[in-house]
Design a protein around this motif. Structure first.
Motif, mmCIF file in Angstrom:
data_model
loop_
_atom_site.group_PDB
_atom_site.id
_atom_site.type_symbol
_atom_site.label_atom_id
_atom_site.label_comp_id
_atom_site.label_asym_id
_atom_site.label_seq_id
_atom_site.Cartn_x
_atom_site.Cartn_y
_atom_site.Cartn_z
ATOM 1 N N ALA A 127 0.829 -1.203 0.000
ATOM 2 C CA ALA A 127 0.000 0.000 0.000
ATOM 3 C C ALA A 127 0.866 1.257 0.000
ATOM 4 C CB ALA A 127 -0.926 -0.003 1.215
ATOM 5 N N GLU A 128 1.959 1.218 0.740
ATOM 6 C CA GLU A 128 2.847 2.377 0.790
ATOM 7 C C GLU A 128 3.502 2.633 -0.563
ATOM 8 O OE1 GLU A 128 6.738 4.036 3.316
ATOM 9 O OE2 GLU A 128 6.013 1.988 3.602
ATOM 10 N N VAL A 129 3.982 1.564 -1.195
ATOM 11 C CA VAL A 129 4.642 1.729 -2.496
ATOM 12 C C VAL A 129 3.639 2.199 -3.548
ATOM 13 C CG1 VAL A 129 5.895 0.540 -4.328
ATOM 14 C CG2 VAL A 129 6.412 0.028 -1.940
ATOM 15 N N ARG A 130 2.437 1.633 -3.510
ATOM 16 C CA ARG A 130 1.420 2.068 -4.473
ATOM 17 C C ARG A 130 1.111 3.556 -4.307
ATOM 18 N NH1 ARG A 130 -3.857 -1.273 -4.436
ATOM 19 N NH2 ARG A 130 -4.199 -0.034 -6.329
ATOM 20 N N ALA A 131 1.023 3.989 -3.064
ATOM 21 C CA ALA A 131 0.743 5.403 -2.822
ATOM 22 C C ALA A 131 1.879 6.282 -3.329
ATOM 23 C CB ALA A 131 0.509 5.646 -1.331
ATOM 24 N N LEU A 132 3.116 5.848 -3.125
ATOM 25 C CA LEU A 132 4.270 6.625 -3.591
ATOM 26 C C LEU A 132 4.243 6.796 -5.113
ATOM 27 C CD1 LEU A 132 7.120 5.093 -1.388
ATOM 28 C CD2 LEU A 132 6.217 7.429 -1.256
ATOM 29 N N ILE A 133 3.736 5.786 -5.807
ATOM 30 C CA ILE A 133 3.702 5.838 -7.268
ATOM 31 C C ILE A 133 2.454 6.558 -7.775
ATOM 32 C CG2 ILE A 133 3.488 4.437 -9.363
ATOM 33 C CD1 ILE A 133 5.217 2.325 -8.008
ATOM 34 N N GLU A 134 1.294 6.168 -7.279
ATOM 35 C CA GLU A 134 0.047 6.617 -7.889
ATOM 36 C C GLU A 134 -0.412 7.998 -7.431
ATOM 37 O OE1 GLU A 134 -3.142 3.932 -8.532
ATOM 38 O OE2 GLU A 134 -1.877 2.148 -8.416
ATOM 39 N N VAL A 135 -0.161 8.351 -6.191
ATOM 40 C CA VAL A 135 -0.643 9.656 -5.717
ATOM 41 C C VAL A 135 -0.064 10.806 -6.544
ATOM 42 C CG1 VAL A 135 -0.589 11.293 -3.807
ATOM 43 C CG2 VAL A 135 -1.234 8.915 -3.394
ATOM 44 N N PRO A 136 1.267 10.882 -6.745
ATOM 45 C CA PRO A 136 1.792 11.991 -7.556
ATOM 46 C C PRO A 136 1.256 11.982 -8.989
ATOM 47 C CG PRO A 136 3.559 10.914 -6.339
ATOM 48 C CD PRO A 136 2.351 10.040 -6.207
ATOM 49 N N VAL A 137 1.092 10.794 -9.551
ATOM 50 C CA VAL A 137 0.585 10.709 -10.920
ATOM 51 C C VAL A 137 -0.842 11.226 -10.989
ATOM 52 C CG1 VAL A 137 0.002 9.151 -12.811
ATOM 53 C CG2 VAL A 137 2.115 8.800 -11.533
ATOM 54 N N MET A 138 -1.682 10.816 -10.045
ATOM 55 C CA MET A 138 -3.075 11.255 -10.083
ATOM 56 C C MET A 138 -3.204 12.752 -9.803
ATOM 57 S SD MET A 138 -5.449 8.180 -8.670
ATOM 58 C CE MET A 138 -5.289 6.506 -9.294
ATOM 59 N N LEU A 139 -2.346 13.281 -8.965
ATOM 60 C CA LEU A 139 -2.380 14.732 -8.730
ATOM 61 C C LEU A 139 -2.010 15.487 -10.010
ATOM 62 C CD1 LEU A 139 -0.757 14.965 -5.180
ATOM 63 C CD2 LEU A 139 -3.175 15.221 -5.780
ATOM 64 N N GLN A 153 -10.610 19.005 -9.968
ATOM 65 C CA GLN A 153 -9.231 19.394 -9.659
ATOM 66 C C GLN A 153 -9.058 19.691 -8.168
ATOM 67 O OE1 GLN A 153 -8.306 22.652 -12.393
ATOM 68 N NE2 GLN A 153 -7.669 21.191 -13.957
ATOM 69 N N ASP A 154 -9.742 18.904 -7.349
ATOM 70 C CA ASP A 154 -9.655 19.045 -5.895
ATOM 71 C C ASP A 154 -8.503 18.172 -5.408
ATOM 72 O OD1 ASP A 154 -10.010 19.176 -3.162
ATOM 73 O OD2 ASP A 154 -12.196 19.150 -3.290
ATOM 74 N N LEU A 155 -7.309 18.710 -5.418
ATOM 75 C CA LEU A 155 -6.108 17.922 -5.150
ATOM 76 C C LEU A 155 -6.078 17.308 -3.755
ATOM 77 C CD1 LEU A 155 -3.359 20.045 -6.943
ATOM 78 C CD2 LEU A 155 -4.977 18.390 -7.883
ATOM 79 N N PRO A 156 -6.439 18.031 -2.687
ATOM 80 C CA PRO A 156 -6.423 17.393 -1.360
ATOM 81 C C PRO A 156 -7.356 16.197 -1.262
ATOM 82 C CG PRO A 156 -6.493 19.774 -1.136
ATOM 83 C CD PRO A 156 -6.730 19.471 -2.586
ATOM 84 N N VAL A 157 -8.528 16.293 -1.874
ATOM 85 C CA VAL A 157 -9.468 15.165 -1.832
ATOM 86 C C VAL A 157 -8.945 14.006 -2.670
ATOM 87 C CG1 VAL A 157 -11.795 14.401 -2.439
ATOM 88 C CG2 VAL A 157 -11.453 16.632 -1.360
ATOM 89 N N SER A 190 -16.084 6.405 -7.789
ATOM 90 C CA SER A 190 -16.888 7.521 -8.298
ATOM 91 C C SER A 190 -16.496 8.828 -7.619
ATOM 92 C CB SER A 190 -18.381 7.247 -8.081
ATOM 93 O OG SER A 190 -18.799 6.145 -8.871
ATOM 94 N N ALA A 191 -16.243 8.762 -6.311
ATOM 95 C CA ALA A 191 -15.829 9.958 -5.591
ATOM 96 C C ALA A 191 -14.486 10.468 -6.111
ATOM 97 C CB ALA A 191 -15.739 9.662 -4.094
ATOM 98 N N LEU A 192 -13.597 9.543 -6.471
ATOM 99 C CA LEU A 192 -12.300 9.939 -7.002
ATOM 100 C C LEU A 192 -12.458 10.638 -8.351
ATOM 101 C CD1 LEU A 192 -9.210 9.951 -6.956
ATOM 102 C CD2 LEU A 192 -9.255 7.642 -7.933
#
Length: 286
Positions: free
Chosen positions: A158-170, A266-270, A257-259
């Protein structure tokens, strides 16, 4: 062999059923006794609950199947690969996610091949692929053992996935037009439908499809390959993990759906909060 082939032609092919979790561990390395009946060698009858049938044309190692292969716990689905090994690999992956292939259990290629009505070769090739992915490990002279995973491993994934996907999705939230996110609504709805049915295996499949579609907008094939591998690994259940509650599965599906709403706005914090919560809340089954 000729009598067995005639029987398979008459019945449309043998059925396969992985161990029923409610009946305790099953020794899948035992060889069938000489002269054993088809029921003794191949498990339950074709109409037994949970039985999985491999189409007759898929029984040879090099033939190409055109009939969809039914998966455990669900109706027929479209076959995404036409090779026998591909169909077996799909069925084994589904059995892993659903828990029908249980952590710690050893399964031999000949025994599984007997259940599927194919030779041991395509089963062994599929299992070797699962070994590369880390789902099983080779047990010399016995077969393949389903890997026993720990909560720490899932937390690390979960940690590695977050490191990869969070910046990309932002980044995607800042650059992708809102109309593009609307096009992904059917994928989010598919995860919701699977969750509503309580179909864990199909939910896992649709969840991966949704995340692949989102990340594909980044245009990075290497990213897609790595993220999909991590995602698949995070879906294998723990040995003693409880079955997820239906309400939790539905709530997790609703995050898709919420994502999309947050990405379009463009609600980056959410966006960041939803992605991190989705990874940690879905550990072990989605």
């Amino acid at each position: 062999m000729e009598q067995g082939a005639a029987r398979e032609r008459a019945t449309g092919g043998p059925s396969v059923r992985f161990g029923d979790p409610g009946n305790g561990p099953r020794d899948d390395t035992r060889e069938a006794a000489p002269g054993a009946s088809s029921r003794e060698r191949c498990g339950p009858p074709d109409d037994a609950p949970g039985a999985v049938r491999v189409p007759e044309q898929a029984r040879g190692e090099h033939t190409h199947a055109e009939t969809p292969l039914p998966f455990p716990g669900d109706g027929p689905r479209a076959v995404r690969r036409h090779s026998v090994r591909g169909q077996i690999l799909d069925a084994l992956r589904t059995a892993l996610v659903s828990g029908e292939l249980r952590p710690g259990e050893v399964y031999s290629a000949p025994a599984l091949g007997e259940r599927f009505g194919v030779s041991a070769t395509p089963v062994r090739e599929a299992m070797q692929r699962l070994a590369v992915e880390g789902a099983v490990e080779v047990v010399p002279n016995r077969g393949f053992r389903v890997v026993v995973r720990t909560p720490r491993e899932l937390a690390e994934l979960a940690e590695v996935r977050a490191l990869i996907e969070v910046p990309v999705m932002l980044r995607l939230a800042r650059t992708v037009p809102a109309a593009r996110w609307a096009g992904l609504r059917p994928l989010a709805e598919a995860t919701g439908a699977a969750a509503a049915r309580g179909d864990r295996a199909h939910y896992a499949e649709t969840d991966r499809a949704f995340h692949r579609a989102v990340l594909a907008l980044a245009g990075n094939e290497q990213l897609l390959a790595i993220a999909d591998d991590l995602h698949r690994r995070s879906q294998w259940p723990l040995l003693s993990a409880p079955v997820p509650r239906h309400a939790d599965l539905v709530a997790d599906a609703a995050e898709h759906s919420a994502l999309l709403d947050a990405l379009a706005a463009q609600d980056l914090p959410v966006v960041e909060a939803l992605v991190r919560e989705h990874f940690t809340g879905a550990d072990g089954w989605a």
